[in-house]
Design a protein around this motif. Structure first.
Motif, PDB file in Angstrom:
ATOM      1  N   GLY A  79       0.801  -1.213   0.000  1.00 30.04           N
ATOM      2  CA  GLY A  79       0.000   0.000   0.000  1.00 30.04           C
ATOM      3  C   GLY A  79       0.836   1.265   0.000  1.00 30.04           C
ATOM      4  O   GLY A  79       0.356   2.346   0.364  1.00 30.04           O
ATOM      5  N   ALA A  80       2.103   1.140  -0.416  1.00 29.07           N
ATOM      6  CA  ALA A  80       2.991   2.303  -0.464  1.00 29.07           C
ATOM      7  C   ALA A  80       2.563   3.262  -1.571  1.00 29.07           C
ATOM      8  O   ALA A  80       1.822   2.894  -2.488  1.00 29.07           O
ATOM      9  CB  ALA A  80       4.440   1.846  -0.678  1.00 29.07           C
ATOM     10  N   GLU A  81       3.035   4.501  -1.485  1.00 29.64           N
ATOM     11  CA  GLU A  81       2.626   5.562  -2.400  1.00 29.64           C
ATOM     12  C   GLU A  81       3.705   5.809  -3.457  1.00 29.64           C
ATOM     13  O   GLU A  81       4.811   6.249  -3.141  1.00 29.64           O
ATOM     14  CB  GLU A  81       2.374   6.855  -1.625  1.00 29.64           C
ATOM     15  N   LEU A  82       3.371   5.550  -4.723  1.00 25.25           N
ATOM     16  CA  LEU A  82       4.310   5.707  -5.832  1.00 25.25           C
ATOM     17  C   LEU A  82       3.849   6.852  -6.729  1.00 25.25           C
ATOM     18  O   LEU A  82       2.710   6.851  -7.210  1.00 25.25           O
ATOM     19  CB  LEU A  82       4.402   4.403  -6.625  1.00 25.25           C
ATOM     20  N   PHE A  83       4.726   7.801  -6.980  1.00 29.03           N
ATOM     21  CA  PHE A  83       4.399   8.992  -7.760  1.00 29.03           C
ATOM     22  C   PHE A  83       3.763   8.648  -9.098  1.00 29.03           C
ATOM     23  O   PHE A  83       2.706   9.197  -9.447  1.00 29.03           O
ATOM     24  CB  PHE A  83       5.676   9.817  -7.972  1.00 29.03           C
ATOM     25  N   THR A  84       4.388   7.779  -9.857  1.00 28.55           N
ATOM     26  CA  THR A  84       3.896   7.492 -11.202  1.00 28.55           C
ATOM     27  C   THR A  84       2.511   6.849 -11.184  1.00 28.55           C
ATOM     28  O   THR A  84       1.623   7.245 -11.945  1.00 28.55           O
ATOM     29  CB  THR A  84       4.892   6.588 -11.950  1.00 28.55           C
ATOM     30  N   GLY A  85       2.291   5.887 -10.322  1.00 26.75           N
ATOM     31  CA  GLY A  85       0.984   5.241 -10.222  1.00 26.75           C
ATOM     32  C   GLY A  85      -0.090   6.171  -9.695  1.00 26.75           C
ATOM     33  O   GLY A  85      -1.264   6.058 -10.055  1.00 26.75           O
ATOM     34  N   ASN A  86       0.318   7.137  -8.861  1.00 24.81           N
ATOM     35  CA  ASN A  86      -0.656   8.056  -8.273  1.00 24.81           C
ATOM     36  C   ASN A  86      -1.198   9.079  -9.259  1.00 24.81           C
ATOM     37  O   ASN A  86      -2.109   9.846  -8.925  1.00 24.81           O
ATOM     38  CB  ASN A  86      -0.049   8.762  -7.058  1.00 24.81           C
ATOM     39  N   CYS A  87      -0.668   9.089 -10.475  1.00 24.35           N
ATOM     40  CA  CYS A  87      -1.273   9.923 -11.525  1.00 24.35           C
ATOM     41  C   CYS A  87      -2.719   9.498 -11.775  1.00 24.35           C
ATOM     42  O   CYS A  87      -3.540  10.294 -12.249  1.00 24.35           O
ATOM     43  CB  CYS A  87      -0.472   9.807 -12.824  1.00 24.35           C
ATOM     44  N   LEU A  88      -3.047   8.256 -11.431  1.00 23.67           N
ATOM     45  CA  LEU A  88      -4.411   7.752 -11.603  1.00 23.67           C
ATOM     46  C   LEU A  88      -5.414   8.435 -10.671  1.00 23.67           C
ATOM     47  O   LEU A  88      -6.621   8.317 -10.878  1.00 23.67           O
ATOM     48  CB  LEU A  88      -4.440   6.235 -11.368  1.00 23.67           C
ATOM     49  N   ILE A  89      -4.912   9.147  -9.662  1.00 25.71           N
ATOM     50  CA  ILE A  89      -5.812   9.895  -8.776  1.00 25.71           C
ATOM     51  C   ILE A  89      -6.620  10.906  -9.573  1.00 25.71           C
ATOM     52  O   ILE A  89      -7.706  11.321  -9.176  1.00 25.71           O
ATOM     53  CB  ILE A  89      -5.004  10.582  -7.649  1.00 25.71           C
ATOM     54  N   GLU A  90      -6.101  11.301 -10.733  1.00 26.57           N
ATOM     55  CA  GLU A  90      -6.795  12.279 -11.561  1.00 26.57           C
ATOM     56  C   GLU A  90      -8.207  11.831 -11.926  1.00 26.57           C
ATOM     57  O   GLU A  90      -9.106  12.662 -12.095  1.00 26.57           O
ATOM     58  CB  GLU A  90      -6.010  12.540 -12.845  1.00 26.57           C
ATOM     59  N   ILE A  91      -8.435  10.527 -12.039  1.00 27.66           N
ATOM     60  CA  ILE A  91      -9.778  10.045 -12.384  1.00 27.66           C
ATOM     61  C   ILE A  91     -10.782  10.505 -11.334  1.00 27.66           C
ATOM     62  O   ILE A  91     -11.889  10.940 -11.655  1.00 27.66           O
ATOM     63  CB  ILE A  91      -9.801   8.502 -12.512  1.00 27.66           C
ATOM     64  N   ALA A  92     -10.378  10.431 -10.062  1.00 28.80           N
ATOM     65  CA  ALA A  92     -11.260  10.868  -8.985  1.00 28.80           C
ATOM     66  C   ALA A  92     -11.484  12.373  -9.029  1.00 28.80           C
ATOM     67  O   ALA A  92     -12.561  12.863  -8.665  1.00 28.80           O
ATOM     68  CB  ALA A  92     -10.664  10.463  -7.629  1.00 28.80           C
ATOM     69  N   VAL A  93     -10.474  13.118  -9.477  1.00 27.20           N
ATOM     70  CA  VAL A  93     -10.633  14.573  -9.625  1.00 27.20           C
ATOM     71  C   VAL A  93     -11.662  14.868 -10.711  1.00 27.20           C
ATOM     72  O   VAL A  93     -12.569  15.697 -10.532  1.00 27.20           O
ATOM     73  CB  VAL A  93      -9.285  15.242  -9.976  1.00 27.20           C
ATOM     74  N   LEU A  94     -11.553  14.182 -11.843  1.00 29.69           N
ATOM     75  CA  LEU A  94     -12.473  14.398 -12.960  1.00 29.69           C
ATOM     76  C   LEU A  94     -13.898  13.995 -12.598  1.00 29.69           C
ATOM     77  O   LEU A  94     -14.867  14.581 -13.092  1.00 29.69           O
ATOM     78  CB  LEU A  94     -11.990  13.619 -14.190  1.00 29.69           C
ATOM     79  N   GLU A  95     -14.023  13.011 -11.711  1.00 30.43           N
ATOM     80  CA  GLU A  95     -15.344  12.595 -11.255  1.00 30.43           C
ATOM     81  C   GLU A  95     -15.846  13.459 -10.090  1.00 30.43           C
ATOM     82  O   GLU A  95     -16.912  13.199  -9.532  1.00 30.43           O
ATOM     83  CB  GLU A  95     -15.319  11.122 -10.843  1.00 30.43           C
ATOM     84  N   LYS A  96     -15.021  14.463  -9.731  1.00 27.10           N
ATOM     85  CA  LYS A  96     -15.379  15.415  -8.672  1.00 27.10           C
ATOM     86  C   LYS A  96     -15.541  14.752  -7.305  1.00 27.10           C
ATOM     87  O   LYS A  96     -16.316  15.206  -6.455  1.00 27.10           O
ATOM     88  CB  LYS A  96     -16.649  16.194  -9.042  1.00 27.10           C
ATOM     89  N   LYS A  97     -14.791  13.671  -7.086  1.00 26.49           N
ATOM     90  CA  LYS A  97     -14.783  13.020  -5.774  1.00 26.49           C
ATOM     91  C   LYS A  97     -13.751  13.687  -4.853  1.00 26.49           C
ATOM     92  O   LYS A  97     -13.885  13.648  -3.629  1.00 26.49           O
ATOM     93  CB  LYS A  97     -14.448  11.529  -5.933  1.00 26.49           C
ATOM     94  N   ILE A  98     -12.702  14.248  -5.453  1.00 27.63           N
ATOM     95  CA  ILE A  98     -11.702  15.036  -4.738  1.00 27.63           C
ATOM     96  C   ILE A  98     -11.376  16.249  -5.613  1.00 27.63           C
ATOM     97  O   ILE A  98     -11.843  16.323  -6.754  1.00 27.63           O
ATOM     98  CB  ILE A  98     -10.415  14.236  -4.433  1.00 27.63           C
ATOM     99  N   ASN A  99     -10.570  17.177  -5.098  1.00 25.41           N
ATOM    100  CA  ASN A  99     -10.244  18.351  -5.907  1.00 25.41           C
ATOM    101  C   ASN A  99      -8.807  18.305  -6.426  1.00 25.41           C
ATOM    102  O   ASN A  99      -7.987  17.501  -5.963  1.00 25.41           O
ATOM    103  CB  ASN A  99     -10.505  19.648  -5.129  1.00 25.41           C
ATOM    104  N   ALA A 100      -8.520  19.188  -7.369  1.00 24.09           N
ATOM    105  CA  ALA A 100      -7.200  19.208  -8.020  1.00 24.09           C
ATOM    106  C   ALA A 100      -6.092  19.519  -7.018  1.00 24.09           C
ATOM    107  O   ALA A 100      -4.965  19.025  -7.151  1.00 24.09           O
ATOM    108  CB  ALA A 100      -7.198  20.228  -9.151  1.00 24.09           C
TER     109      ALA A 100
END
Length: 280
Positions: A79-100
């Motif tokens: 469950g470690a945090e990897l910069f490159t994989g965390n680019c996928l967080i953008e999907i949640a931003v686009l779905e307005k679940k979190i902010n930019a």
């Protein structure tokens, strides 16, 4: 399939994971980022150790590709945090679940935490004697890899970084979609296997490869052996500097961002949105 979610479910699982990642406290984000940087560095160290004595380029890349994915496997399962994989967080931003702002915060903190983790392994590996293997040839190989990376043109580094993170993000999505350990292992393995064989550029992996080459260049014996790779001491000294490493890190990081944010996250969001509209 019972052991693997469909594409729509897999993306939704990623969105839920993104909300958790975005809500992490700064302390947890840093610790998990350091872990991921260390794991990727250990994968790089293991793959270099396995492949440095192989002369045939194809076989060398094959061996490296088989071993290196252990870094992402450890990252996924811990469950470690990897910069490159965390680019996928953008999907949640686009779905307005979190902010930019939450996305930017996560990527910035995780990037520098990954760097800390990788540098920790660089230093420990250097003092462990690992580079003495092959009578010092592993140290010379580390220098060769670092010089080759800082010598890549910005355009090549950018394009290579884009291609790399397409594969990394697909690996993360696939691993999230798998419901059992074997499925997650294979999902993490094959896309990373592909990017390593192709020689694509990954900014977090390079946080291991370039600094370990810089450290190795402080050893005159490793530098002398690096002549086997048609490198001179003067060339090594001028190439392997912290400032010169930015010639790789900046375009590769930008390329990784484009690959993850534009070529994977955005299409996933658009497809997911269409599926949801069709289900109404």
């Amino acid at each position: 399939m019972d052991n693997f979610h469909g594409a729509a479910e897999g993306i939704e699982i990623n969105v839920q994971s993104a909300q958790v990642k975005a809500g992490l406290s700064l302390r947890r984000m840093i610790v998990l980022g350091i872990l991921a940087g260390a794991f990727i560095a250990l994968g790089g160290a293991a793959s270099s150790t396995a492949a440095f004595g192989i002369d045939n380029t194809g076989i060398q890349r094959l061996v490296t590709g088989v071993v290196f994915p252990v870094g992402l496997m450890m990252t996924v399962f811990s469950g470690a945090e990897l910069f490159t994989g965390n680019c996928l967080i953008e999907i949640a931003v686009l779905e307005k679940k979190i902010n930019a702002k939450q996305l930017i915060r996560n990527l910035a903190v995780v990037y520098f935490s990954n760097l800390l983790g990788a540098l920790l392994i660089d230093v420990l590996l250097f003092f462990s004697g690992n580079l003495d293997l092959g009578n010092g040839l592993l140290g010379a190989y580390a220098i060769k890899l670092a010089v080759s990376k800082v010598s890549i043109s910005p355009v090549k580094a950018l394009a290579s970084g884009i291609l790399c993170n397409v594969l990394v993000c697909v690996a993360i999505l696939m691993a999230a979609s798998a419901t059992d350990a074997i499925g997650k292992l294979f999902s993490a393995f094959f896309p990373i296997f592909g990017f390593v064989i192709c020689g694509f550029e990954h900014c977090v992996a390079n946080m291991f490869y370039i600094p370990i080459g810089i450290l190795a260049s402080t050893n005159s014996y490793y530098v002398m052996l690096a002549e086997n790779y048609s490198l001179t001491a003067e060339q090594i000294e001028s190439s392997l500097t912290v400032l010169n490493s930015l010639r790789n890190f900046i375009p590769v990081t930008i390329g990784n961002l484009i690959g993850g944010l534009v070529l994977v996250s955005l299409p996933c969001y658009l497809v997911q949105k269409k599926w949801k509209e069709e289900d109404r």
